[in-house]
Motif scaffolding. Sequence first.
Motif, short mmCIF file in Angstrom:
data_model
loop_
_atom_site.label_atom_id
_atom_site.label_comp_id
_atom_site.label_asym_id
_atom_site.label_seq_id
_atom_site.Cartn_x
_atom_site.Cartn_y
_atom_site.Cartn_z
N UNK A 12 -8.44 9.48 -2.19
CA UNK A 12 -8.83 10.43 -0.78
C UNK A 12 -8.51 11.83 -1.01
N UNK A 13 -9.33 12.75 -0.24
CA UNK A 13 -9.61 14.10 -0.53
C UNK A 13 -9.76 14.86 0.76
N UNK A 14 -9.60 16.28 0.78
CA UNK A 14 -9.87 16.88 1.80
C UNK A 14 -9.80 18.58 1.49
N UNK A 15 -9.99 19.47 2.55
CA UNK A 15 -9.53 20.70 2.31
C UNK A 15 -8.53 20.95 3.50
N UNK A 46 0.96 -1.23 -0.10
CA UNK A 46 -0.11 0.06 0.03
C UNK A 46 1.04 1.46 0.05
N UNK A 47 0.59 2.30 -0.78
CA UNK A 47 1.56 3.51 -1.21
C UNK A 47 0.47 4.53 -0.91
N UNK A 48 1.18 5.71 -0.39
CA UNK A 48 0.35 6.97 -0.59
C UNK A 48 0.76 7.98 -1.54
N UNK A 49 -0.01 8.41 -2.17
CA UNK A 49 0.00 9.35 -3.19
C UNK A 49 -0.63 10.92 -3.16
N UNK A 62 -0.29 7.64 9.09
CA UNK A 62 -0.63 9.10 9.30
C UNK A 62 -0.23 9.94 8.08
N UNK A 63 -1.09 10.59 7.76
CA UNK A 63 -0.90 11.42 6.54
C UNK A 63 -1.22 12.96 6.80
N UNK A 103 -7.71 22.67 -1.79
CA UNK A 103 -8.12 21.27 -1.82
C UNK A 103 -6.96 20.28 -2.17
N UNK A 104 -6.97 19.39 -1.41
CA UNK A 104 -5.89 18.24 -1.53
C UNK A 104 -6.63 16.95 -1.96
N UNK A 105 -6.05 16.30 -3.05
CA UNK A 105 -6.56 15.19 -3.58
C UNK A 105 -5.49 14.18 -3.80
N UNK A 106 -5.55 13.05 -3.34
CA UNK A 106 -4.53 11.83 -3.52
C UNK A 106 -5.21 10.66 -3.54
N UNK A 107 -4.37 9.61 -3.47
CA UNK A 107 -4.85 8.01 -3.49
C UNK A 107 -3.99 7.14 -2.55
N UNK A 108 -4.68 6.13 -2.13
CA UNK A 108 -3.94 5.11 -1.54
C UNK A 108 -4.08 3.87 -2.49
#
Length: 805
Positions: free
Chosen positions: A738-741, A679-682, A707-708, A715-720
């Motif tokens: 995955x996304x958040x403000x 599993x990687x965080x992008x 922990x990310x 606006x931040x958008x990424x992926x697992x």
Amino acid sequence: MKKARLLIYLCALLVCTVAGSVEVSADTALNITQVTSKDNINIGDKFDLTLQLNTATTDDTKLIISASSFYVRDGLISRSVKNKASVTIPLECKNLDDDKITITFDYPNDTSTKETLSLDLLPNSSDSSSTPTDTKKYAPKLAIVNESVPSTMAGNNLELDLEVKNTGSYTAKDIVVEFVPPTDENFKYEISTISLVDKVAKLKKEETAKLSYAIAVKSTTPPKTYKCTIKYTYSNLYGDVTKDEQDIYIKVTKGYPAIDLAVTDVTTTPAVVNAGEEVNLTLKVNNNAGMKTVNKVTLSLEGLAKDGVSGFSMTNGVNSKDILNLSPQEKGNEVTFSLLAGSDLKKGSYPLTLVMKYMDTEHEEKEIKKEIYINVNSDSDKSTDITIQNVAAPTGRITYGKSFKVGLDIQNTGEADLKDVVVTATGVDNTVMMPMSQNVQVVENLAVGASQHLTFLFQASDLAETKNYLINFEVKGKSDKDKETPTFSQYVGVSVEGKQKEDDNSTTSKPIIIISDFVINPKIVNAGETFDVKLTFMNTHRDKKIENIKVSFSAEKTTDTDAQKVGSVFTPVDTSSTFHIEEIGPKQTAEHEVTFFTIPSAPAKVHNLDVTFYYEYKGADGKILTETLYDAVRATVVQPSRFITSDIRVPETVFVQEPVNISLEISNTGKTTLDNFTVAVEGFGSSNSRQYLGNLEPGNTTYYDVDIFAEQPGDVTGNLIFSYTKPDGSDEIVKKEIKTMAQEMQMPDMSEMETGNFDQMKPEEKKSNKMLYIIGGSIAGIIILIIIIVIIRKRKKKKELEFDE
């Protein structure tokens, strides 16, 4: 006396026609007057046919009516004409298939004497109102109804035995049927019969006729199914002419070519050539599969280097060799070319093209090309990323029919990690050295300096002779930057003890059928899906054909204890598991393709698809002998890989650089192991951007915790990114968004906090974050509490002073 009386009757009858609607034709002297109740006879019409006899019979003579297109309305097909001068028969026209009514006179006192009279009834094409009737609508229909496709081998006669049938509702006459051979320019033929046109006088409804044609298919005609045309010309009973066409198909199989050159026993001396060295390339050419002697074959090589540095060049400048009078009986002629390997050649396998030119039996120049590969080794080549080491093969002699192992080590000798290293093991003579396991293996990752041992299983077939056979290892891969490494090969020899064979020219030797090639599409079969198997069957005998071949498939059974899962792993789709091949000539092949369905519960492994051959051949005394042989095709089955995760929860808003924890459950819901699950965080910063979870077995669950944090506001958008290796060796990558403000954390001004003037804070600052309100409120509460405590204490002290006074 009775015969004399019959003669009197025959001489007494008179033939006449009423209104021109009925004709009488008979080869007898009976005088009969036919009278119909209307002038026109069409389908559905009712009328009376009156037969008037000139002299009434005195005995009990029976009149019997027979008519396929008419039926008797009162149902009496047999009636007495005793003492009657005339007989009226009520009829109705049911169709126009036959224009005849047969009248039979049966004499009871002499059963051996019967007289038959046929009456032609030709319906009129115009009715009483003189309105023309469209007689074309009474058109018959002809068709060839042979169920099987005619077949022949190239070089043989094609005997066409066709059956034409009148499939319509009306009679056809004056039928002309013409066979038109294929117009395909590749179809070469000669007419073997006088004509390709046949004639039939008449066909009633459902009647058939046999037609025969013959053409000689030339040996140069490619094997294929060709379209032919049948042209019909015929008319109905009214004379209306119809012209029609029908397409039929004929199959031409590979025949016995007059000349069929083959190249065998390609060797180099030395076996592995070093750059800059001389090498002798030796090969053998034979015409064993041909039928006639070829007078001259000229051989040359293409692909030679001109500078003598970057490739192979001739050492003596002669690039032409001749073979004279090569007959089918000769085992083959050896030819040697003297070459020089270029000094700049790197390690690998290099191709040259052998060109063979000759004149065929029709005096046309033919050319055949065959690729030949030469191994080159270069000690000065330091750029090679992969090397082969520790090649292992049996040291003793292997008996035919017995399986054996060959192995090797591949090592990464380069300066970068390698991936997807593909190693292929192939018998140089693939009809003898047959792989019994997957002959292609993939090493997914090979770090610098690392090595991997690989093993392959082979078997020598019944065709093996007592000699040394070569197995070729071919290696290629990619660097971690997707740069292809050079492809190179290395050979290993295996000594085989062949089957004791009878003389090839002996009429008592037994023909053998083998699967000379098979292609599975797709190569890796998914459980629950279909796949195609294309098989090539070969008759290995040099001069005997095999006939009446029955081929049966039988897939291995599952061992699952579930009653619903027991049975064959593979099931044929829309066809039987058995099919028939008419014949296969000496050294010839036949192809067949079958589609199979793989049951969803099939285990992920290599499965056998067993093949049984039953066939016939002629023995030395001409008797028909039978043989049953077995072979197998292997298909790799994989189960679909699946996994699910628990919900991924990320707060709608976060502070920049503020860690947010993500914790997941990951479950393998498929039936196969998910190897190297990662599993990687992008798109986000993280405490561990890539985490390896190992191999996840079917039905098992693992956990992932990370922990990310957002690195920039907005606006931040990424992926697992979930990745793993599937059973077929390929990598599967699944991304979940995955996304958040994210926003900056803003602290209130300390001077305003000290004066308690929170109301003067800017509206933007008040709205900046709930956390600021909480902090500010807490500080204000503390200050107010301190002020209240101070005031209470002052009041209490003042009261104490007033009390003392």
